[in-house]
Design an enzyme around this catalytic site. Structure first.
Site, mmCIF file in Angstrom:
data_model
loop_
_atom_site.group_PDB
_atom_site.id
_atom_site.type_symbol
_atom_site.label_atom_id
_atom_site.label_comp_id
_atom_site.label_asym_id
_atom_site.label_seq_id
_atom_site.Cartn_x
_atom_site.Cartn_y
_atom_site.Cartn_z
ATOM 1 N N ASP A 1 0.864 -1.180 0.000
ATOM 2 C CA ASP A 1 0.000 0.000 0.000
ATOM 3 C C ASP A 1 0.894 1.222 0.000
ATOM 4 O O ASP A 1 2.054 1.132 0.386
ATOM 5 C CB ASP A 1 -0.788 0.073 1.309
ATOM 6 N N ASP B 1 -9.595 -6.330 2.161
ATOM 7 C CA ASP B 1 -8.268 -6.801 1.757
ATOM 8 C C ASP B 1 -8.048 -8.251 2.163
ATOM 9 O O ASP B 1 -7.111 -8.892 1.690
ATOM 10 C CB ASP B 1 -7.168 -5.949 2.414
ATOM 11 N N ASP C 1 -5.012 -3.492 4.850
ATOM 12 C CA ASP C 1 -5.505 -3.071 6.155
ATOM 13 C C ASP C 1 -7.009 -3.193 6.311
ATOM 14 O O ASP C 1 -7.509 -3.385 7.397
ATOM 15 C CB ASP C 1 -5.044 -1.635 6.459
HETATM 16 P P1 ATP Z 1 -3.607 3.178 0.011
HETATM 17 O O1 ATP Z 1 -4.350 2.110 -0.709
HETATM 18 O O2 ATP Z 1 -2.219 3.345 -0.461
HETATM 19 O O3 ATP Z 1 -3.705 3.119 1.496
HETATM 20 P P2 ATP Z 1 -5.592 5.259 -0.129
HETATM 21 O O4 ATP Z 1 -5.700 5.505 1.331
HETATM 22 O O5 ATP Z 1 -5.617 6.432 -1.022
HETATM 23 O O6 ATP Z 1 -4.264 4.521 -0.504
HETATM 24 P P3 ATP Z 1 -8.242 4.258 -0.134
HETATM 25 O O7 ATP Z 1 -8.385 4.294 1.328
HETATM 26 O O8 ATP Z 1 -8.827 3.158 -0.926
HETATM 27 O O9 ATP Z 1 -6.733 4.266 -0.541
HETATM 28 O O10 ATP Z 1 -8.800 5.639 -0.643
HETATM 29 C C1 ATP Z 1 -9.047 5.844 -2.008
HETATM 30 C C2 ATP Z 1 -9.408 7.293 -2.241
HETATM 31 O O11 ATP Z 1 -10.637 7.608 -1.566
HETATM 32 C C3 ATP Z 1 -8.400 8.280 -1.697
HETATM 33 O O12 ATP Z 1 -7.373 8.534 -2.601
HETATM 34 C C4 ATP Z 1 -9.249 9.506 -1.456
HETATM 35 O O13 ATP Z 1 -9.408 10.220 -2.666
HETATM 36 C C5 ATP Z 1 -10.590 8.926 -1.052
HETATM 37 N N1 ATP Z 1 -10.719 8.882 0.411
HETATM 38 C C6 ATP Z 1 -9.949 8.206 1.279
HETATM 39 N N2 ATP Z 1 -10.358 8.386 2.539
HETATM 40 C C7 ATP Z 1 -11.441 9.187 2.491
HETATM 41 C C8 ATP Z 1 -12.334 9.751 3.465
HETATM 42 N N3 ATP Z 1 -12.211 9.507 4.758
HETATM 43 N N4 ATP Z 1 -13.330 10.541 3.032
HETATM 44 C C9 ATP Z 1 -13.471 10.786 1.719
HETATM 45 N N5 ATP Z 1 -12.681 10.296 0.765
HETATM 46 C C10 ATP Z 1 -11.667 9.521 1.125
#
Ligand code: ATP
Length: 905
Positions: free
Chosen positions: A338, A646, A642
């Site tokens: 990630d 997943d 996480d």
């Molecule tokens: P990784 O997979 O590397 O942890 P990530 O945290 O960006 O990356 P996701 O948690 O799937 O992956 O989030 C995908 C997208 O959703 C983010 O890039 C962001 O644009 C949006 N996002 C993440 N968290 C929130 C939130 N709490 N509220 C609104 N949008 C969110």
């Protein structure tokens, strides 16, 4: 009807699921701001810890007796009986003593290894989010008490039986209680008193898994009073100390033992019928053979080597949940990681706010609510801040995080990105608590990686309701119909937003989009995805989340170790690519998006997955396909995760790696390994240790087998050629069980060889002993046999008595073992270095113990009686030492030749 609680309750027999929420609060003397700490302490004294009784482990006596349950021990005990019957009482006694010492050592070592593993496992004991004294905090699941207000979200294991007071899109997998494979939908409203367990929608039961959504509930039962406690499920006991490697060695050991018995029987027949030996002498000879040829101490030493590896990994923040992972880690060829939090710090700071008219930059670091705003591309900072206010307020309200100051540092409770939005609002002069109170929240749609946004509905201060949405910009733009502008909403200028998104993402910033809708119809029932449409787009916020500086060198280490690193992230392609470039992930970065993964067939995905080093805008389902595609090329894949979704990818990966801090229970349970610090560096450290463990196992085997081989050859030669045994059975037992185990254990503690991460991963199906090591075993066995027999016959030729000759032989074997130990410590490079000479405390201690033991064996009258030994002279000692040095030189020359020939070790 019996009540589902441990506390005594006031009147009535209505069960919890049928009671209104208010009644539950008052019955358990609690409130929406939770219990106070003092109350919680008192209750834990009354109701006990929230834990199920552990399945009792094996009784120590049983565990001790189990040490004897092995074909070889039976054989040794039979030999002791035979020796007794034949009048060799001392031999019989020694055999029994050695067997008992061996069992005691095995029992203690196994107990220590199990204890260490249990202690390491308890490093990842589960916690629950609760509200106490009005604030959200984390407590150990054990410490939950009836009346606690618990918060749950997707991926959590429900920590106790809860009467839900809030459920948002909450779905729980209750298969373990009800057998129902479809997840159960949850709500706050009471249900009829007599509904079966599976229909108690207002309850969440301990041990079940939250599949989606969020909720909060009051603890109504803990520990054994919970539904799961009542069906008296015990916590699974200790996991067996076994791995594919140990099983392979065990089964090899069993076959080898049978082979030795058959050989021994054949030789016995040969000695009696052909050589005309007395059957009693022949029997003692074949006992010597079987005892000599079988490496009795090997399995114990290998188990300990693995356990030491697990301990070293834990010290480097990688907790192994399943022992086989220790082996697999060393063979890992691809690490899929990630981005957020693993490769980056997950310490977000909102840096830019973009509206249709302005670009604003915020200064400041971390979550401290102080900083200044500067307009970019204009001089009017105030106008730019005013234009950004709606975006900033939306970010504050569509938000579940809180900031708290502890020890002079600001920390986030909740999602770091949301914490950064709270800090941004405070910097902009918004009174956080006041604004949140002014706009009370009515309802929400929690963030979900599947739709990539979060929405909340609020009462506006002026009346009516407002919907606020934040999320991945494309996702929010897709449900927006217009954009905010100074004179009121105007049509969306997609080109402007695309440009701004690419600009920010290209700089490695993480971008969120914000939108709102006035008059969002609070009477239209619970907020659903369908209500999120026709929004007015407000603008963007771009966050910096710096890469972890230590990851850069860890990635370089992976590359030199022949391990490919691939980033799999939910973030925007340009952000991911920029961060990947900063980390030096690949020389030719190729980015593939989730949409491209969707469009690819399984066969096409194999090519894509092999080539690309960054996967962006992916969802957890993509991870599963990517792992499978990579595995189909023969790769050994470690994959991080996480979230609850997943779990399938973590299970599929060869080494599933869960995050200890931000990971859900579901992910941890599916994983082989948990990172205590969520840091990529810890994965690389674990691979490093995994390679070392595997090397050490090979060293232990390559070192142990030739001793047995040499002894076996010497004894067989004696029987075949009809000369007297160069060692007695009890002397062989002394070498194999006392000396060999002591010295062999030192190899279990070996540190990594220089350059462990400079060579390619071992091929997945590679045999434990490479052709070179097999050759080594045969070659060294031969050298052992030749040296011992030479010393034996030379002594006899000099007119020494048999006992002295045998004492010399045993001492010679031990000296050769010590020299060989030094040689094996470095598989490919020379051992004749300063570092090799000083070696490790473990080696020095083992050698010291063995030297003392040999002196006792040779000179102590008691030992002389037991082992039939005689004192040897100083000159004898020098000759034996010279033999050892000569032997070492031959082996060092062999290493040089092998290296010149380019032989793989
Ligand atoms: P990784 O997979 O590397 O942890 P990530 O945290 O960006 O990356 P996701 O948690 O799937 O992956 O989030 C995908 C997208 O959703 C983010 O890039 C962001 O644009 C949006 N996002 C993440 N968290 C929130 C939130 N709490 N509220 C609104 N949008 C969110």
């Amino acid at each position: 009807m019996e009540r589902d609680v441990n506390p005594e309750l006031p009147a009535g027999i209505t069960p919890w699921h049928a009671l209104p929420v208010e009644t539950v609060y008052s019955a358990l003397q609690t409130s929406p701001s939770g219990l106070c700490e003092q109350d919680a302490m008192q209750r834990i004294a009354t109701y006990g810890a929230n834990a199920l009784p552990e399945a009792p482990g094996l009784h120590p006596v049983v565990r001790f007796l189990a040490q004897f349950n092995n074909a070889l021990i039976y054989f040794l005990l039979a030999a002791a009986v035979a020796a007794m019957v034949l009048g060799h009482a001392v031999d019989a006694g020694v055999i029994v003593a050695v067997v008992v010492v061996n069992a005691i050592v095995g029992f203690i070592q196994e107990g220590k290894a199990e204890e260490a593993l249990a202690a390491i496992r308890s490093m990842i004991s589960p916690h629950a989010a609760v509200v106490r004294e009005g604030a959200r905090t984390e407590v150990a699941v054990r410490d939950l008490v009836p009346g606690d207000l618990v918060l749950v979200e997707a991926g959590d294991r429900v920590p106790a039986d809860l009467r839900l007071v809030r459920a948002r899109s909450l779905r729980i997998d209750e298969a373990m209680l009800t057998g129902e494979s479809v997840t159960a939908e949850k709500r706050e409203a009471p249900v009829a008193a007599d509904v079966p367990l599976g229909d108690r929608q207002s309850m969440a039961f301990s041990g079940t898994l939250v599949a989606a959504g969020q909720g909060a509930g009051i603890v109504v039962a803990t520990g054994q009073a919970t539904q799961i406690g009542r069906i008296s499920v015990l916590i699974a006991g200790v996991e067996p100390l076994t791995t594919p490697l140990l099983r392979q060695i065990d089964s090899f050991g069993r076959r080898f033992t049978i082979f030795c018995f058959i050989m021994a029987a054949a030789l016995f027949a040969f000695a009696v019928s052909v050589r005309g030996h007395d059957w009693a002498d022949a029997l003692m000879a074949v006992v010597a053979l079987a005892v000599g040829a079988i490496p009795e101490g090997l399995p114990a030493v290998i188990t300990i080597t693995l356990a030491i590896g697990v301990r070293r990994m834990a010290a480097r923040n990688a907790v192994i949940r399943r022992l086989p992972a220790v082996e697999t880690l060393g063979a890992t060829t691809i690490i899929c990681s990630d981005k957020t939090g693993t490769l980056t710090r997950n310490e977000m700071t909102a840096r830019h706010v973009v509206t249709s008219t302005h670009l604003l930059e915020a200064s400041g670091a971390g979550y401290a609510p102080s900083g200044v705003f500067t307009a970019i591309g204009s001089d009017d900072d105030v106008a730019a801040l005013e234009a950004s206010e709606e975006v900033i307020r939306c970010g504050l309200l569509c938000n579940d995080a809180a900031l708290e100051q502890a020890d002079g540092r600001w920390r986030v409770s909740g999602d770091p990105m949301e914490g950064a939005l709270v800090a941004l609002a405070a910097k902009a002069g918004l009174a956080v608590d006041h604004v949140r109170a002014e706009w009370p929240r009515l309802d929400e749609i929690p963030f979900d990686a599947a739709h990539r946004f979060m929405a909340t509905r609020h009462v506006a201060p002026g009346g009516g309701s407002v919907l606020f949405v934040k999320g991945a910009p494309e996702a929010v733009l897709a449900v927006s119909a217009s954009e905010a502008a100074p004179g009121g909403p105007v049509p969306l200028d997609m080109a402007h937003w695309d440009r701004e998104i690419v600009r920010a993402a290209g700089a490695g910033e993480r971008v969120l989009g914000f939108a709102m809708k006035a008059n969002a119809g609070e009477d239209a029932g619970p907020l659903g995805l369908g209500a999120v449409e026709g929004l007015v787009f407000l603008g963007l916020v771009a966050f910096i989340d710096p890469p972890r500086s230590e990851v850069v060198s860890a990635i370089a280490e992976c590359r030199s170790a022949g391990i490919a690193v691939k980033m799999i992230t939910g973030d925007h392609a340009a952000t991911a690519a920029a961060i990947a470039a900063q980390l030096g992930l690949d020389d030719h970065l190729e980015v593939v998006t989730g949409a491209e993964v969707d469009a690819a067939s399984d066969a096409q995905l194999v090519t894509l997955a092999r080539r690309a080093s960054v996967f962006a805008r992916t969802s957890p389902e993509h991870k599963l396909r990517i792992v499978r595609a990579l595995q189909s090329t023969g790769a050994v894949v470690a994959m991080t995760g996480d979230g609850v979704n997943d779990a399938p990818a973590l299970k599929q990966a060869d080494v599933g790696v869960a995050m200890g801090i931000k990971g859900t229970e579901a992910a941890k349970e599916a994983a082989e390994m948990v990172l205590l610090d969520d840091n990529f560096v810890s994965i690389v450290a674990a691979v490093h240790e995994g390679r070392t463990v595997y090397d050490n196992v090979r060293k232990v085997i390559a070192w142990t087998l030739p001793t047995s081989g040499g002894e076996g050859i010497a004894v067989i030669a004696a029987i075949l050629f009809g000369f007297v045994m160069p060692m007695t059975p009890v002397q062989i037992l002394w070498i194999n069980l006392i000396v060999t185990v002591t010295l062999g254990l030192a190899l279990a503690f070996e540190p990594s060889e220089p350059g462990v991460m400079d060579r390619a991963p071992r091929p997945a199906g590679a045999a434990l002993l490479s052709p070179f090591l097999l050759w080594r075993v045969v070659f060294v066995s031969g050298l052992f046999a030749v040296t011992t027999l030479s010393i034996f016959f030379a002594a006899l030729a000099e007119g020494r008595d048999l006992e002295t000759a045998r004492t010399l032989v045993v001492n010679a074997i031990v000296v050769l073992e010590v020299f060989y130990l030094y040689n094996v410590r470095y598989l490919s490079t020379t051992s004749l270095t300063l570092r090799g000479g000083f070696s490790t405390p473990a080696v020095l201690m083992a050698v010291a113990i063995v030297v003392l033991a040999q002196i006792a064996f040779t000179y102590l009258p008691l030992m002389q009686n037991v082992f039939d030994t005689r004192p040897v002279t100083f000159r004898d000692g020098l000759i034996i030492l010279a033999a050892g040095i000569g032997f070492m030189c031959v082996l060092e020359v062999e290493k040089v030749v092998a290296r010149r020939l380019g032989v793989r070790m």
